[in-house]
Design a protein around this motif. Structure first.
Motif, short mmCIF file in Angstrom:
data_model
loop_
_atom_site.label_atom_id
_atom_site.label_comp_id
_atom_site.label_asym_id
_atom_site.label_seq_id
_atom_site.Cartn_x
_atom_site.Cartn_y
_atom_site.Cartn_z
N GLY A 104 0.88 -1.27 0.00
CA GLY A 104 0.17 -0.03 0.05
C GLY A 104 0.92 1.33 -0.03
N ALA A 105 2.00 1.19 -0.41
CA ALA A 105 2.92 2.38 -0.40
C ALA A 105 2.97 3.08 -1.51
CB ALA A 105 4.52 2.04 -0.28
N THR A 106 3.08 4.39 -1.19
CA THR A 106 3.20 5.61 -2.32
C THR A 106 4.65 5.40 -3.08
OG1 THR A 106 1.61 6.69 -1.42
CG2 THR A 106 2.85 7.86 -3.23
N VAL A 107 4.83 5.08 -4.34
CA VAL A 107 6.11 5.15 -4.93
C VAL A 107 6.16 6.22 -5.92
CG1 VAL A 107 7.70 3.81 -6.49
CG2 VAL A 107 6.22 2.67 -4.88
N VAL A 108 7.39 6.97 -5.81
CA VAL A 108 7.69 8.30 -6.46
C VAL A 108 8.79 8.03 -7.56
CG1 VAL A 108 7.98 10.86 -6.48
CG2 VAL A 108 6.82 9.58 -4.63
N THR A 109 8.87 8.60 -8.80
CA THR A 109 10.01 8.25 -9.53
C THR A 109 9.90 9.62 -10.52
OG1 THR A 109 11.00 6.78 -11.22
CG2 THR A 109 8.64 7.08 -11.19
N ILE A 110 10.86 9.74 -11.34
CA ILE A 110 11.14 10.95 -11.92
C ILE A 110 9.99 10.85 -13.00
CG2 ILE A 110 13.72 11.13 -11.74
CD1 ILE A 110 14.27 9.98 -14.18
N ASP A 111 9.79 12.11 -13.61
CA ASP A 111 8.79 12.31 -14.62
C ASP A 111 9.42 12.32 -15.82
OD1 ASP A 111 6.32 12.59 -15.71
OD2 ASP A 111 5.96 14.70 -15.13
N LEU A 112 8.72 12.33 -16.97
CA LEU A 112 9.42 12.38 -18.64
C LEU A 112 9.82 13.75 -18.62
CD1 LEU A 112 5.97 11.15 -20.51
CD2 LEU A 112 8.20 9.88 -19.88
N GLY A 113 11.07 13.33 -19.26
CA GLY A 113 11.86 14.80 -19.48
C GLY A 113 12.76 15.16 -18.35
N GLU A 114 12.55 14.76 -17.37
CA GLU A 114 13.25 15.06 -15.97
C GLU A 114 14.58 14.25 -16.10
OE1 GLU A 114 12.85 17.38 -13.52
OE2 GLU A 114 11.28 18.10 -15.02
N GLN A 115 15.51 14.65 -15.31
CA GLN A 115 16.74 13.81 -14.77
C GLN A 115 17.26 13.95 -13.50
OE1 GLN A 115 19.88 16.05 -17.58
NE2 GLN A 115 20.61 17.04 -15.68
N THR A 116 17.94 13.01 -12.81
CA THR A 116 18.02 12.98 -11.73
C THR A 116 19.70 12.05 -11.58
OG1 THR A 116 17.61 12.06 -9.47
CG2 THR A 116 17.28 10.81 -11.45
N THR A 117 20.27 12.35 -10.29
CA THR A 117 21.72 11.66 -10.48
C THR A 117 21.72 10.51 -9.15
OG1 THR A 117 22.04 13.45 -8.60
CG2 THR A 117 22.72 14.02 -10.94
N ASP A 118 22.59 9.84 -9.30
CA ASP A 118 23.03 8.75 -8.31
C ASP A 118 24.36 8.50 -8.37
OD1 ASP A 118 22.33 6.68 -6.62
OD2 ASP A 118 22.18 4.91 -8.38
N SER A 119 24.90 7.77 -7.42
CA SER A 119 26.30 7.49 -7.28
C SER A 119 26.45 6.11 -6.63
CB SER A 119 26.93 8.49 -6.23
OG SER A 119 26.39 8.52 -5.05
N HIS A 120 27.44 5.43 -7.14
CA HIS A 120 27.76 4.04 -6.77
C HIS A 120 28.92 3.61 -6.98
CE1 HIS A 120 27.14 -0.24 -6.40
NE2 HIS A 120 27.67 -0.52 -7.32
N ASP A 121 29.65 3.15 -5.87
CA ASP A 121 31.08 2.84 -6.05
C ASP A 121 32.10 4.02 -6.31
OD1 ASP A 121 33.23 0.99 -5.65
OD2 ASP A 121 33.00 -0.05 -7.38
N GLY A 122 31.70 5.41 -5.85
CA GLY A 122 32.53 6.44 -6.04
C GLY A 122 32.29 6.84 -7.59
N VAL A 123 31.66 6.43 -8.29
CA VAL A 123 31.12 7.21 -9.60
C VAL A 123 29.87 7.88 -9.67
CG1 VAL A 123 30.85 6.69 -11.94
CG2 VAL A 123 32.45 5.52 -10.51
N SER A 124 29.53 8.82 -10.27
CA SER A 124 28.30 9.73 -10.38
C SER A 124 27.38 9.30 -11.65
CB SER A 124 28.72 11.10 -10.37
OG SER A 124 27.36 12.01 -10.56
N TYR A 125 26.24 9.14 -11.60
CA TYR A 125 25.44 8.61 -12.86
C TYR A 125 24.43 9.59 -13.09
CZ TYR A 125 28.11 4.24 -12.61
OH TYR A 125 29.14 3.20 -12.44
N THR A 126 24.02 10.01 -13.96
CA THR A 126 22.82 10.76 -14.31
C THR A 126 21.81 10.06 -15.36
OG1 THR A 126 24.05 12.89 -14.53
CG2 THR A 126 22.05 12.86 -15.55
N TRP A 127 20.64 10.14 -14.90
CA TRP A 127 19.55 9.42 -15.31
C TRP A 127 18.43 10.48 -16.06
CZ3 TRP A 127 19.01 4.19 -16.11
CH2 TRP A 127 19.67 3.38 -15.28
N ARG A 128 18.11 10.06 -17.13
CA ARG A 128 16.97 10.87 -17.89
C ARG A 128 16.13 9.95 -18.48
NH1 ARG A 128 17.57 15.06 -22.93
NH2 ARG A 128 16.08 16.31 -22.63
N LEU A 129 14.57 10.53 -18.29
CA LEU A 129 13.51 9.58 -18.98
C LEU A 129 13.02 10.51 -20.05
CD1 LEU A 129 11.46 7.31 -18.75
CD2 LEU A 129 10.15 8.75 -17.08
N LEU A 130 13.08 9.60 -21.25
CA LEU A 130 12.44 10.39 -22.46
C LEU A 130 11.43 9.57 -23.04
CD1 LEU A 130 16.11 10.78 -23.87
CD2 LEU A 130 14.78 12.39 -22.83
#
Length: 466
Positions: A104-130
């Motif tokens: 019953g949880a509310t799940v939030v994710t990026i909208d179309l055209g938006e971008q967001t960043t993440d880091s893993h193992d010392g590396v920065s990554y950028t995500w964009r939804l198109l």
């Protein structure tokens, strides 16, 4: 008049020819511009230190599992990745389990055209939804967006762009993407409804498992709970260890003790903790070793196989001759006793528990429960078959306090010392204590009732001894 008409026709044709030429020139210009843009992007891509990985929503006609995994990973229920996006999209999960994480949880994710960043193992990554109007279309091309040059009639297709520095390409492909897939699998496992599978007409049938028991609410000593949790957590992380040592990836538990001491509740707590389905196997309902093998092969990975009350005389007799027999058939001839007549034998069961058939699945917990451990064939009890033996005893003062907190949200009370003193003298099961606490709304009345109940049991015990 005819001269004027002829002139008008020539003029009209001239205008049409001019317009056609202009259109052709414009079309050629568009094509030249698109070619130039593509060439420019290609040239700039060579100069750019960034690398882009495109993950389409579909792979041909099939869904792209990596796209689904990335969308799950980018949801706010799994990480804080979406927190860096300006515009978010929210959805609500169905109430999949009464105690499961994410129900019953509310799940939030990026909208179309938006971008967001993440880091893993010392590396920065950028995500964009198109989104593209058709498969293979370039979302950044304005002509594609307006339908020019597109293939009308195709449904819009989403894609995710993953951008990172070129020097981290190997790390992104070999570490980050597998991390996303693993995290997404864990998220889906937590959010899905657990199932209880039972045998009906020689096949597994499933219903939702909504048992609310957790280790926090389980009435057993805290040290025992910590030990079991540690063992379960260690088991699910040791795939490589089991492969290295040449053993099937499974773990055997024997829960033994008097009725009403919480064996079934412990199994439910294990299932809720691991997010494993439970397969409840009643041996008397299985007519032969071949049917047993067929059922056990149908048990999914990441599950608990439960065989309850294996000692119970009303259902199964375990005897030194190696046959598991229905009690009503205990007087039958030798044909039934040795399994030749189609009965399930002890050797048939053990062959699945730790023989060749045990390798047909992985990451499985096998749980046997019994009220009388001493009645079991010693062949069942050795390590490799029942690795962990858990004694489920009578209610202790510590267990009572857990139940008091569960039912009345009380951590301490004036009557606790007397109740705890009696519990150390009188054998009372957690189920009996829970029943008394549950039938009273107020804490004072519940604890008075419990004191009277335990005193009554002590008097009954004294009379029986006399």
């Amino acid at each position: 008049m005819s001269s004027s008409s002829s002139y008008s026709c020539r003029e009209y044709l001239t205008v049409l020819a001019t317009a056609a030429g202009t259109a052709m020139a414009l079309g050629a210009a568009y094509e030249l511009r698109d070619m130039a843009s593509a060439a420019a992007r290609s040239f700039l891509a060579r100069l750019s230190p960034r690398r882009v990985v495109v993950i389409d929503e579909t792979d041909g006609l099939s869904p792209n599992r990596l796209f689904d995994a990335a969308r799950s990973y980018l949801s706010s229920s799994s990480s804080s990745v979406s927190a860096t996006a300006r515009r978010l999209r929210a959805t609500r999960l169905e109430d999949s389990s009464s105690s499961g994480a994410g129900a019953g949880a509310t799940v939030v994710t990026i909208d179309l055209g938006e971008q967001t960043t993440d880091s893993h193992d010392g590396v920065s990554y950028t995500w964009r939804l198109l989104v593209s109007p058709n498969p293979g279309a370039n979302t950044n091309n304005p002509h594609t967006k307006s339908g020019h040059g597109g293939h009308g009639g195709h449904a819009p297709t989403k894609s995710l762009e993953l951008t990172f520095h070129k020097k981290h390409t190997e790390k992104a492909l070999s570490s980050y993407i597998p991390h996303i897939i693993s995290a997404a699998d864990e998220i889906r496992s937590k959010n899905r409804a657990l199932k209880m599978h039972m045998v009906e007409y020689d096949a597994w049938a499933a219903v939702d498992l909504r048992h609310p028991s957790t280790f926090a609410t389980l009435a057993m000593p805290a040290a025992h709970k910590r030990s079991i949790i540690a063992d379960l957590d260690r088991f699910v992380t040791r795939r490589d260890h089991y492969a290295k040592t040449g053993r099937a990836w499974k773990r055997g538990y024997l829960l033994h003790g008097p009725p009403g001491t919480g064996k079934s509740s412990l199994v439910a707590a294990m299932a809720n903790h691991l997010r494993f389905d439970v397969y409840d196997l009643e041996l008397p309902a299985v007519s032969s070793n071949s049917d047993l093998r067929r059922l056990l092969v149908g048990v999914a990975n990441r599950s608990i196989l439960l065989i309850e009350d294996i000692d119970r005389s009303s259902s199964v007799v375990v005897n030194g001759g190696g046959a598991l027999r229905n009690h009503r058939d205990a007087g039958a001839g030798d044909e039934d006793e040795d399994g030749g007549g189609g009965k399930v034998t002890l050797s048939g069961l053990l062959n699945f528990v730790d023989g060749l058939w045990s390798t047909t699945g992985e990451e499985r917990i096998v749980v046997f429960t019994t009220n009388h451990k001493e009645r079991l064939d010693p062949a069942l009890l050795r390590p490799g078959r029942m690795d962990v033996h858990v004694h489920m005893g009578f209610c202790t003062p510590e267990s009572f306090r857990v139940l008091a907190g569960n039912y009345h949200s009380v951590e301490d009370h004036d009557m606790f010392p007397e109740i705890e003193r009696l519990l150390e003298e009188v054998p009372v099961t957690p189920a009996e204590v829970a029943e008394v606490l549950m039938r009273n709304d107020g804490a004072d009345a519940a604890f008075r009732d419990l004191l009277e109940f335990i005193e009554g049991k002590r008097m009954e015990g004294g009379e029986s001894k006399e």
